[in-house]
Write a protein that holds these residues in place. Structure first.
Motif, mmCIF file in Angstrom:
data_model
loop_
_atom_site.group_PDB
_atom_site.id
_atom_site.type_symbol
_atom_site.label_atom_id
_atom_site.label_comp_id
_atom_site.label_asym_id
_atom_site.label_seq_id
_atom_site.Cartn_x
_atom_site.Cartn_y
_atom_site.Cartn_z
ATOM 1 N N GLU A 1 2.379 -0.613 -17.347
ATOM 2 C CA GLU A 1 2.358 0.322 -16.884
ATOM 3 C C GLU A 1 1.307 1.027 -15.856
ATOM 4 O O GLU A 1 1.068 1.814 -15.300
ATOM 5 N N LEU A 2 -0.497 0.201 -16.485
ATOM 6 C CA LEU A 2 -1.298 0.294 -16.458
ATOM 7 C C LEU A 2 -1.297 -0.144 -14.488
ATOM 8 O O LEU A 2 -1.564 -0.002 -13.112
ATOM 9 N N MET B 1 -0.042 2.152 -12.144
ATOM 10 C CA MET B 1 -0.480 3.710 -11.766
ATOM 11 C C MET B 1 -1.170 2.637 -10.408
ATOM 12 O O MET B 1 -1.574 3.349 -9.529
ATOM 13 N N MET B 2 -1.671 1.462 -10.756
ATOM 14 C CA MET B 2 -3.180 1.348 -9.901
ATOM 15 C C MET B 2 -2.200 0.952 -8.768
ATOM 16 O O MET B 2 -2.527 1.004 -7.091
ATOM 17 N N LEU C 1 -1.571 3.483 -6.121
ATOM 18 C CA LEU C 1 -2.320 4.684 -5.966
ATOM 19 C C LEU C 1 -3.609 4.079 -5.097
ATOM 20 O O LEU C 1 -3.961 5.247 -4.113
ATOM 21 N N ARG C 2 -3.461 2.872 -5.085
ATOM 22 C CA ARG C 2 -4.236 1.851 -4.026
ATOM 23 C C ARG C 2 -3.251 1.929 -2.495
ATOM 24 O O ARG C 2 -2.356 1.851 -1.875
ATOM 25 N N THR D 1 -6.675 7.903 -16.665
ATOM 26 C CA THR D 1 -6.167 8.436 -16.093
ATOM 27 C C THR D 1 -5.981 8.602 -14.827
ATOM 28 O O THR D 1 -6.777 7.441 -14.534
ATOM 29 N N GLU D 2 -5.301 9.189 -13.727
ATOM 30 C CA GLU D 2 -5.396 8.866 -12.517
ATOM 31 C C GLU D 2 -6.344 9.583 -11.201
ATOM 32 O O GLU D 2 -7.007 8.563 -11.191
ATOM 33 N N GLU D 3 -6.763 10.280 -12.463
ATOM 34 C CA GLU D 3 -8.472 10.894 -11.480
ATOM 35 C C GLU D 3 -9.361 9.482 -11.879
ATOM 36 O O GLU D 3 -10.184 9.400 -11.044
ATOM 37 N N GLU D 4 -9.424 9.308 -13.083
ATOM 38 C CA GLU D 4 -10.314 8.172 -13.017
ATOM 39 C C GLU D 4 -10.243 7.482 -12.810
ATOM 40 O O GLU D 4 -11.211 7.002 -12.142
ATOM 41 N N PHE D 5 -9.454 6.451 -12.237
ATOM 42 C CA PHE D 5 -8.480 5.521 -11.320
ATOM 43 C C PHE D 5 -9.074 5.435 -10.673
ATOM 44 O O PHE D 5 -9.780 5.069 -9.002
ATOM 45 N N ARG D 6 -8.815 6.930 -9.681
ATOM 46 C CA ARG D 6 -8.736 7.971 -7.682
ATOM 47 C C ARG D 6 -10.996 7.958 -8.576
ATOM 48 O O ARG D 6 -11.875 7.129 -7.165
#
Length: 502
Positions: free
Chosen positions: A162-163, A166-167, A170-171, A190-195
């Motif tokens: 899952e992670l 998600m990554m 987002l990339r 969360t996606e926001e934290e990754f961004r």
């Protein structure tokens, strides 16, 4: 008879852990203590004069290529040249398992951007890699590697996928770099934290690139975060109750850092303003002193003896004054169980690495040995540093390995004794007297025109010559046929002495 299983179960009921982090700051040193359930678990020390280098990015200069070792020495501006192996050069990797020869990749005088992968230890210089990685809160950015990975500490395969998905989503398609998802993402990233991490790390890499264009090797392009900042980034989690800082200036700086990069941590920060020093209040100072000694007492009355050498660390377990309430086998078993817990904790506090040999007290019963081994493995499982634990050998020893990540606590805080040179013992005054006498006999044969001999030595040695060894001193004067004078030198240690010819 109390069985191993019943005692083991009774002593190890699982409880929710509450973590408390203390940060003690001074002008030239930062100390961090991690306390779990009122017990000191980890201790970190960073000094401005010897700050860790791991994570630093340099523009280095290749000073020597060694084809026979498939390695190179690189000058990055440190006291000792750093070491780069071909396996740590990104360009050396091919689609097959074979690596390109280092002499085809590097040449003397070449400029090279590198990152420190391992701090200098002992006489060894820092170890380098050309695979740059920049750590954020949830992600590690790999600007030269398109790989997307997940920390091995995240064990759930479903969560890992899952992670990773998600990554990957987002990339940006134009992004040439890759990412490793850190263990901290396991708690629900969360996606926001990754961004946020991606934006911060992208800016950081751009700044490093711009600085590299303007610099000449050797040059420092990027220095990793300070110890206190790394603690906020990496070690604060849901079980962390609070983070206390005892310096107002550092508290303000850490709060600013936390609000920008780790917002969830900022609310756990608090300024300690009490009169009693923070580490003293929580008993950390006493624990620190204890971690520098050879002997560690156990609550049961037994004790451990730690001996650290260049090759390995040995730990001896002894029953001491503990006799138990039942038979002797239960006494041994209970002491070994407590020792297993204490050993795991002491390895972390002392930051001992390499090969570690534990000599538990001999146990006749197999179930006792299995229970002690299980307890040792359970206790070291929470260690952030990678460890392996073997089974009992035929001699009743347990061998462990713990990855060396930085200098041990003793090497950071102590130095070899100037009197004994680190041996832990000194020659007796009588032995020194005999050394001096032999030297005078040797000098007598070499310098025949000498009128007298003057011995400069410590008070203890001079007293020995005047008292117990006075007959030998008289015989020496008859042998060399010259007077031998004695003079106390108060600055000399017991092993130091000189013979002056006149």
């Amino acid at each position: 008879m109390l069985t191993a299983g019943r005692l083991f179960a009774r002593q190890h009921r699982i409880q929710a852990t509450v973590e408390h982090i203390l940060i003690n700051c001074s002008a030239r040193e930062t100390r961090v203590a991690v306390i779990v359930e009122s017990v000191l678990r980890d201790l970190f020390i960073e000094r401005a004069s010897a700050r860790g280098l791991v994570g630093n990015v340099y523009l280095g200069k290749v000073v020597r290529v060694l084809p026979g070792m498939q390695s190179a020495f690189v000058d990055v501006g440190l006291e000792r040249t750093a070491f780069l192996h071909v396996a740590d050069i990104a360009e050396a990797k091919t689609e097959t398992e074979a690596l390109k020869p280092i002499e085809t990749l590097l040449h003397e005088g070449q400029s090279l951007m590198v990152q420190v992968a391992k701090d200098p230890i002992g006489t060894k210089g820092a170890r380098l890699t050309t695979t740059i990685s920049l750590a954020g809160r949830k992600l590690v950015y790999l600007p030269r590697d398109p790989h997307i990975g997940v920390s091995q500490r995240i064990e759930s395969e479903e969560q890992r996928e899952e992670l990773r998905a998600m990554m990957t989503a987002l990339r940006p398609e134009t992004e040439k770099g890759g990412y490793i998802i850190r263990t901290s993402a396991e708690e629900g990233a969360t996606e926001e934290e990754f961004r946020d991490d991606m934006a911060y790390l992208g800016r950081l890499w751009e700044e490093i690139g711009e600085k590299a264009k303007k610099s000449h090797p050797p040059a420092l392009l990027y220095q990793d975060l300070s110890l206190a900042q790394r603690v906020l980034r990496d070690m604060v989690h849901q079980q962390t109750d609070r983070v206390e800082v005892d310096s107002a200036k550092d508290f303000d700086a850490l709060r600013t850092f936390a609000e920008r990069f780790v917002p969830g941590v900022a609310e756990k920060l608090s300024l300690y303003e009490g009169e009693t020093p923070l580490f003293e209040l929580h008993g950390v100072e006493a624990e620190l002193e204890g971690a520098l000694g050879r002997r560690v007492d156990l609550k049961s009355g037994g004790y451990l003896v730690f001996d650290q050498t260049e090759a390995m660390t040995t730990i001896d377990v002894n029953t001491g004054g503990y006799v138990g309430k039942r038979d002797f086998s239960d006494t041994i078993f209970k002491t070994n169980l407590e020792a297993a817990q204490t050993i795991a904790r002491q390895l972390r506090l002392r930051n001992l690495g390499g090969i570690i040999i534990v000599d538990f007290i001999d146990m006749a019963r197999e179930e006792h040995r299995e229970a002690v081994l299980s307890e040792l493995r359970r206790a070291v499982a929470t260690d952030r540093t990678r460890m392996t634990v073997s089974n009992f050998t035929e001699l009743g020893l347990v061998a462990m390995t713990r990855k060396r990540t930085r200098e041990s606590l003793a090497h950071v805080l102590c130095e070899p004794c100037p009197i004994c040179g680190g041996r832990g013992q000194v020659k007796t005054a009588r032995t020194v007297c005999y050394d001096i006498m032999r030297e005078i006999v040797r000098l007598c044969k070499q310098y025949k025109d000498t009128r007298e001999y003057r011995i400069l030595a410590s008070q203890t040695v001079i007293d020995m010559l005047l008292e117990d060894e006075s007959p030998a001193l008289e015989l020496l004067q008859q042998t060399v046929e010259k007077p031998v004078l004695l003079e106390v030198e108060n600055t000399y240690s017991q092993e130091e002495w000189d013979v002056v010819l006149a």
